[in-house]
Design a protein around this motif. Sequence first.
Motif, PDB file in Angstrom:
ATOM      1  N   ALA A   7     102.992  51.257  57.093  1.00  0.00           N
ATOM      2  CA  ALA A   7     101.860  50.553  57.707  1.00  0.00           C
ATOM      3  C   ALA A   7     101.489  49.351  56.850  1.00  0.00           C
ATOM      4  O   ALA A   7     101.586  49.387  55.628  1.00  0.00           O
ATOM      5  N   TYR A   8     101.084  48.292  57.506  1.00  0.00           N
ATOM      6  CA  TYR A   8     100.655  47.109  56.784  1.00  0.00           C
ATOM      7  C   TYR A   8      99.215  47.316  56.326  1.00  0.00           C
ATOM      8  O   TYR A   8      98.341  47.595  57.146  1.00  0.00           O
ATOM      9  N   PRO A   9      98.963  47.229  55.025  1.00  0.00           N
ATOM     10  CA  PRO A   9      97.598  47.468  54.545  1.00  0.00           C
ATOM     11  C   PRO A   9      96.646  46.388  55.065  1.00  0.00           C
ATOM     12  O   PRO A   9      96.981  45.217  55.073  1.00  0.00           O
ATOM     13  N   GLU A  10      95.479  46.815  55.484  1.00  0.00           N
ATOM     14  CA  GLU A  10      94.502  45.870  56.018  1.00  0.00           C
ATOM     15  C   GLU A  10      93.205  45.960  55.228  1.00  0.00           C
ATOM     16  O   GLU A  10      92.784  47.045  54.850  1.00  0.00           O
ATOM     17  N   TYR A  11      92.605  44.808  55.015  1.00  0.00           N
ATOM     18  CA  TYR A  11      91.289  44.751  54.396  1.00  0.00           C
ATOM     19  C   TYR A  11      90.533  43.624  55.083  1.00  0.00           C
ATOM     20  O   TYR A  11      91.117  42.774  55.742  1.00  0.00           O
ATOM     21  N   THR A  12      89.224  43.671  54.946  1.00  0.00           N
ATOM     22  CA  THR A  12      88.375  42.690  55.606  1.00  0.00           C
ATOM     23  C   THR A  12      87.774  41.724  54.586  1.00  0.00           C
ATOM     24  O   THR A  12      87.851  41.955  53.377  1.00  0.00           O
ATOM     25  N   LEU A  13      87.162  40.686  55.105  1.00  0.00           N
ATOM     26  CA  LEU A  13      86.422  39.760  54.247  1.00  0.00           C
ATOM     27  C   LEU A  13      85.331  40.524  53.496  1.00  0.00           C
ATOM     28  O   LEU A  13      85.078  40.276  52.317  1.00  0.00           O
ATOM     29  N   GLU A  14      84.705  41.483  54.170  1.00  0.00           N
ATOM     30  CA  GLU A  14      83.662  42.294  53.542  1.00  0.00           C
ATOM     31  C   GLU A  14      84.221  43.095  52.366  1.00  0.00           C
ATOM     32  O   GLU A  14      83.557  43.223  51.332  1.00  0.00           O
ATOM     33  N   ASP A  15      85.456  43.616  52.499  1.00  0.00           N
ATOM     34  CA  ASP A  15      86.096  44.326  51.386  1.00  0.00           C
ATOM     35  C   ASP A  15      86.313  43.376  50.205  1.00  0.00           C
ATOM     36  O   ASP A  15      86.093  43.750  49.052  1.00  0.00           O
ATOM     37  N   ALA A  16      86.739  42.150  50.500  1.00  0.00           N
ATOM     38  CA  ALA A  16      86.986  41.171  49.432  1.00  0.00           C
ATOM     39  C   ALA A  16      85.692  40.819  48.712  1.00  0.00           C
ATOM     40  O   ALA A  16      85.644  40.770  47.475  1.00  0.00           O
ATOM     41  N   ARG A  24      81.696  43.173  38.428  1.00  0.00           N
ATOM     42  CA  ARG A  24      80.765  42.768  37.353  1.00  0.00           C
ATOM     43  C   ARG A  24      81.261  43.351  36.046  1.00  0.00           C
ATOM     44  O   ARG A  24      81.060  42.788  34.988  1.00  0.00           O
ATOM     45  N   THR A  25      81.858  44.534  36.149  1.00  0.00           N
ATOM     46  CA  THR A  25      82.502  45.178  35.004  1.00  0.00           C
ATOM     47  C   THR A  25      83.933  45.489  35.433  1.00  0.00           C
ATOM     48  O   THR A  25      84.191  45.732  36.618  1.00  0.00           O
ATOM     49  N   PRO A  26      84.872  45.463  34.485  1.00  0.00           N
ATOM     50  CA  PRO A  26      86.269  45.736  34.857  1.00  0.00           C
ATOM     51  C   PRO A  26      86.430  47.113  35.507  1.00  0.00           C
ATOM     52  O   PRO A  26      85.818  48.085  35.081  1.00  0.00           O
ATOM     53  N   LEU A  27      87.216  47.147  36.573  1.00  0.00           N
ATOM     54  CA  LEU A  27      87.490  48.397  37.287  1.00  0.00           C
ATOM     55  C   LEU A  27      88.981  48.492  37.576  1.00  0.00           C
ATOM     56  O   LEU A  27      89.638  47.479  37.818  1.00  0.00           O
ATOM     57  N   GLY A  28      89.479  49.713  37.613  1.00  0.00           N
ATOM     58  CA  GLY A  28      90.859  49.947  37.996  1.00  0.00           C
ATOM     59  C   GLY A  28      91.007  49.998  39.500  1.00  0.00           C
ATOM     60  O   GLY A  28      90.022  50.146  40.234  1.00  0.00           O
ATOM     61  N   ARG A  29      92.253  49.900  39.952  1.00  0.00           N
ATOM     62  CA  ARG A  29      92.534  49.923  41.391  1.00  0.00           C
ATOM     63  C   ARG A  29      92.013  51.204  42.037  1.00  0.00           C
ATOM     64  O   ARG A  29      91.409  51.166  43.108  1.00  0.00           O
ATOM     65  N   LYS A  30      92.213  52.331  41.383  1.00  0.00           N
ATOM     66  CA  LYS A  30      91.783  53.607  41.950  1.00  0.00           C
ATOM     67  C   LYS A  30      90.254  53.649  42.088  1.00  0.00           C
ATOM     68  O   LYS A  30      89.735  54.133  43.097  1.00  0.00           O
ATOM     69  N   GLN A  31      89.529  53.134  41.099  1.00  0.00           N
ATOM     70  CA  GLN A  31      88.064  53.105  41.175  1.00  0.00           C
ATOM     71  C   GLN A  31      87.596  52.242  42.350  1.00  0.00           C
ATOM     72  O   GLN A  31      86.674  52.619  43.083  1.00  0.00           O
ATOM     73  N   GLY A  41      97.094  51.397  48.636  1.00  0.00           N
ATOM     74  CA  GLY A  41      98.001  50.315  49.054  1.00  0.00           C
ATOM     75  C   GLY A  41      97.232  49.102  49.538  1.00  0.00           C
ATOM     76  O   GLY A  41      97.572  47.954  49.224  1.00  0.00           O
ATOM     77  N   THR A  42      96.175  49.344  50.296  1.00  0.00           N
ATOM     78  CA  THR A  42      95.331  48.255  50.788  1.00  0.00           C
ATOM     79  C   THR A  42      94.671  47.542  49.626  1.00  0.00           C
ATOM     80  O   THR A  42      94.636  46.304  49.563  1.00  0.00           O
ATOM     81  N   VAL A  43      94.156  48.323  48.674  1.00  0.00           N
ATOM     82  CA  VAL A  43      93.495  47.717  47.510  1.00  0.00           C
ATOM     83  C   VAL A  43      94.511  46.943  46.677  1.00  0.00           C
ATOM     84  O   VAL A  43      94.221  45.844  46.191  1.00  0.00           O
ATOM     85  N   ARG A  48      96.175  41.832  44.720  1.00  0.00           N
ATOM     86  CA  ARG A  48      97.266  40.867  44.543  1.00  0.00           C
ATOM     87  C   ARG A  48      96.854  39.502  45.102  1.00  0.00           C
ATOM     88  O   ARG A  48      97.069  38.465  44.479  1.00  0.00           O
ATOM     89  N   LYS A  49      96.234  39.515  46.293  1.00  0.00           N
ATOM     90  CA  LYS A  49      95.787  38.261  46.913  1.00  0.00           C
ATOM     91  C   LYS A  49      94.724  37.585  46.039  1.00  0.00           C
ATOM     92  O   LYS A  49      94.794  36.379  45.782  1.00  0.00           O
ATOM     93  N   LEU A  50      93.743  38.364  45.563  1.00  0.00           N
ATOM     94  CA  LEU A  50      92.696  37.802  44.690  1.00  0.00           C
ATOM     95  C   LEU A  50      93.301  37.256  43.396  1.00  0.00           C
ATOM     96  O   LEU A  50      92.884  36.206  42.906  1.00  0.00           O
ATOM     97  N   SER A  51      94.290  37.943  42.875  1.00  0.00           N
ATOM     98  CA  SER A  51      94.962  37.496  41.648  1.00  0.00           C
ATOM     99  C   SER A  51      95.761  36.217  41.898  1.00  0.00           C
ATOM    100  O   SER A  51      95.697  35.260  41.110  1.00  0.00           O
ATOM    101  N   ASN A  52      96.507  36.179  43.012  1.00  0.00           N
ATOM    102  CA  ASN A  52      97.296  34.985  43.352  1.00  0.00           C
ATOM    103  C   ASN A  52      96.414  33.757  43.543  1.00  0.00           C
ATOM    104  O   ASN A  52      96.841  32.633  43.291  1.00  0.00           O
TER     105      ASN A  52
END
Length: 196
Positions: A7-16, A24-31, A41-43, A48-52
């Motif tokens: 499945a293609y992972p989906e996220y919204t503008l609200e998720d971003a 505000r404080t560093p968090l891991g992907r799982k958190q 996978g979605t996260v 990746r998009k935010l990093s790019n």
Amino acid sequence: MDRKRGAYPEYTLEDAIATIFLLRTPLGRKQIAEKLELGEGTVRTLLRKLSNLGIIGSRQRGHFLTKKGEELKVKINESFLDPIGVSVDGWPAFAIIVRKPPEFKSIELRDEAIKFDAKGAMILTVKNSEIVFPEDLRPLKETYPEIVKKLRNYEEGDAIVIAWAETPAKALKAAIHVAVIMKENNLPGELLEVVR
């Protein structure tokens, strides 16, 4: 013909936006996945998009906002401030102060929050330095004094969106959704790049 598996992972503008606020404080992907109730996978795709785009970086301690990310957050805060965790009748809720909103119909915005998985929402306004229901100018402090105590930095004419839901993640994203609708013409372009 090449086909991608799974499945293609989906996220919204609200998720971003929620992710930017959470960092505000560093968090891991799982958190982040747990706080937003998204699959890892979605996260991963969202991060990746935010990093790019140069908005976040990562270290051993987790993901964090870069200088560009901090500047983007400042631009977002020109439209609406960071969500504040509150409670409405025992439900997890979030309040967001929306700066200089356009004219709005609170019933329509409440319906938008409900479409976005909220159980309910209140769209209030600041009049004469007090948070009031726009329909009858009844002060919020009469019904929810504990919420009013948590709200700071609001100014005359601001709107305050409070959304509640079954889970904190749903309440957070519903409140952000309403704020996005109210300020859609003022959102920074680089934020919109995240969902393109």
